[in-house]
Design an enzyme around this catalytic site. Sequence first.
Site, short mmCIF file in Angstrom:
data_model
loop_
_atom_site.label_atom_id
_atom_site.label_comp_id
_atom_site.label_asym_id
_atom_site.label_seq_id
_atom_site.Cartn_x
_atom_site.Cartn_y
_atom_site.Cartn_z
N GLU A 41 5.55 -24.84 131.46
CA GLU A 41 4.85 -26.09 131.76
C GLU A 41 3.34 -25.93 131.58
O GLU A 41 2.67 -26.79 130.99
CB GLU A 41 5.14 -26.55 133.20
CG GLU A 41 6.61 -26.77 133.49
CD GLU A 41 7.26 -25.57 134.13
OE1 GLU A 41 8.00 -25.75 135.11
OE2 GLU A 41 7.03 -24.44 133.65
N CYS A 92 3.09 -24.64 138.97
CA CYS A 92 3.22 -25.58 137.85
C CYS A 92 3.16 -27.03 138.35
O CYS A 92 2.70 -27.91 137.62
CB CYS A 92 4.51 -25.33 137.10
SG CYS A 92 4.48 -23.84 136.09
N ALA A 111 36.22 -5.12 122.64
CA ALA A 111 36.64 -5.41 121.27
C ALA A 111 38.02 -4.82 121.07
O ALA A 111 38.22 -3.61 121.26
CB ALA A 111 35.65 -4.81 120.27
N SER A 155 38.51 4.28 117.26
CA SER A 155 38.17 2.88 117.50
C SER A 155 37.17 2.30 116.50
O SER A 155 36.84 1.11 116.56
CB SER A 155 37.56 2.73 118.91
OG SER A 155 36.39 3.50 119.04
N ASP A 212 32.90 8.63 121.80
CA ASP A 212 32.12 7.98 120.74
C ASP A 212 30.69 8.47 120.60
O ASP A 212 30.05 8.20 119.58
CB ASP A 212 32.09 6.47 120.99
CG ASP A 212 33.48 5.84 121.01
OD1 ASP A 212 34.39 6.43 120.40
OD2 ASP A 212 33.65 4.79 121.64
N LEU A 223 23.85 3.42 122.65
CA LEU A 223 23.76 2.30 123.59
C LEU A 223 22.36 1.67 123.60
O LEU A 223 21.80 1.40 124.66
CB LEU A 223 24.15 2.73 125.00
CG LEU A 223 25.61 3.14 125.22
CD1 LEU A 223 25.83 3.50 126.68
CD2 LEU A 223 26.56 2.05 124.78
N ARG A 249 19.62 -2.74 118.52
CA ARG A 249 19.07 -2.55 117.18
C ARG A 249 18.81 -3.89 116.51
O ARG A 249 19.58 -4.84 116.65
CB ARG A 249 20.05 -1.74 116.32
CG ARG A 249 20.35 -0.35 116.88
CD ARG A 249 21.32 0.43 116.00
NE ARG A 249 22.64 -0.19 115.95
CZ ARG A 249 23.59 -0.01 116.87
NH1 ARG A 249 23.34 0.74 117.93
NH2 ARG A 249 24.77 -0.58 116.74
N GLY A 288 35.47 1.61 128.59
CA GLY A 288 36.84 1.54 128.12
C GLY A 288 37.77 0.86 129.10
O GLY A 288 37.33 0.18 130.05
N SER A 310 38.54 -1.17 136.68
CA SER A 310 37.82 -0.94 137.93
C SER A 310 36.97 -2.15 138.30
O SER A 310 36.98 -2.61 139.45
CB SER A 310 36.94 0.31 137.82
OG SER A 310 37.72 1.48 137.67
#
Length: 371
Positions: free
Chosen positions: A46, A80, A150, A164, A196, A200, A203, A288, A294
Site C-alpha cells: 500500500e 498503512c 512423485a 527412483s 539419493d 535439496l 535451482r 520417502g 509419520s
Amino acid sequence: MRRVLALAEKGEGLTRPNPLVGAVVVKDGEIVAEAYHERFGGPHAEALALEKAGERAKGAELYVNLEPCVDFPGKKTPSCTEAIIRAGIKRVVIATRDPNPQVSGRGVARLQAAGIEVVEGILAEEAKKLNEIFFHWITTRTPFVALKLAMTLDGKIASSQGKSKWITGEEARRLVQKLRRRYAAILVGTNTVLADDPALTVRDEPGPQPLRVILDTHGRIPPSARVFSGEAKTLVATVDMPKESEEALRKRGVGVLRLPEKNGVVDLGSLLLALSERGVDSILVEGGGEVAWSFLSQGLVQKIYFFYAPLILGGRKAVPAVGGEGFPEPAQGLRIRDITLAWVGSDLLLTGYAGTSRLETFETRASESGS
C-alpha cells in the site's frame, strides 16, 4: 482485484514470514499506480503504491488483497491505514481481513472512522489460498506442512532395486523448484539422503534458499553428504546421534537439534515446535514413504502435492508412496479435500488439503473472536 493478486504473488518466497500483498490505486476507472510487498522488512504494498500515485491518490480507490495494517507493539514498518488516510483515498476494496489478532478488524475500523468507504470480500477465497501459509502460521504459530510425493500410477516412489530417477518428467521437476521456493524449509529422512544424496536446494529460482531439515534419528548420515554442503543452511533433528558425529557436523556449520523419541524416531510434534521457535513458518516434506506416513498418521500435514507419472512399476518390494503400518480400516483413512488436478507435462499433479479445509480454520477462529 485479480491484478492485485497477480502482483502479490511476485513476492513469493521473498516476504516470509510476512504475507503476500499487492495494491492497485484506481482513479476515474484507470490504474494510476500499483505495487507489491517485495521483501521482508521492506515497504508494504500500500505504501509503495501510494508513493507512486502521489497527488493522484487523492479521491482515488485503493484495491488490496489483505486488510491494511495498523500500529502495534514490535511492528517495524509504518501503519498503512494512516498512510491511506493521509493520501486522501476515498474508498478501499479489500479481499480479506488480516488474521493477525493484532490487526484483524482494526484496520477496517480505523479507515471507516476516518470516513473512508471500505468494501470487503472481493475474491476472498482466492486471496486466502494465496496466503494460506501466513493464515495458518499467524493463527496457530506452527509451521504450515505440505507433503510432496512423485509416484507411478500404481503408487510406487522407487523400484524394488531402490531406483527412483526419474519417475516424473522435466516439467514436474521444474515445478518442484518453484514449490521449494514457496516454503521456508525442506524436510527429508535418513533413507532419502542415503539413497539419493540430494542437495535439496532451489535451482533457477530467485530468492533465499530454504532451510534443509534432515531427520536422522541415530546419526547414520555421513558428514560428506551433499546436503551438508553449499550455502543453504542445514539442521539435523536427532535422538541419539553419536557425539563425535555431532561435532563433525557442527564444524561444517550444520545445526544439530536433539529431540525426544516417539515410536522409535524423532518426535515430530517437538520438531515442529522447535522449528516454529526458529521462525520457520512452512515446511515442504519431500521424504520417502516412512516419513510421509509419520506426518500423515499424526495429522501434521495441511496440504499435499502428489505427482503421478504415466508409469507402472509393480513389484512387491517396490517402495510405496506412503509406508508405515497403514490405517486398519478404510473409514479411518485420511480424507483429502478441495482437490484440484493439473497436467504438468506428461505427469498429473493432484493438489489437496488434509483434514480441515484451508478456509475453515481462519473463518472459525474469526467467528469465535467476533472479527
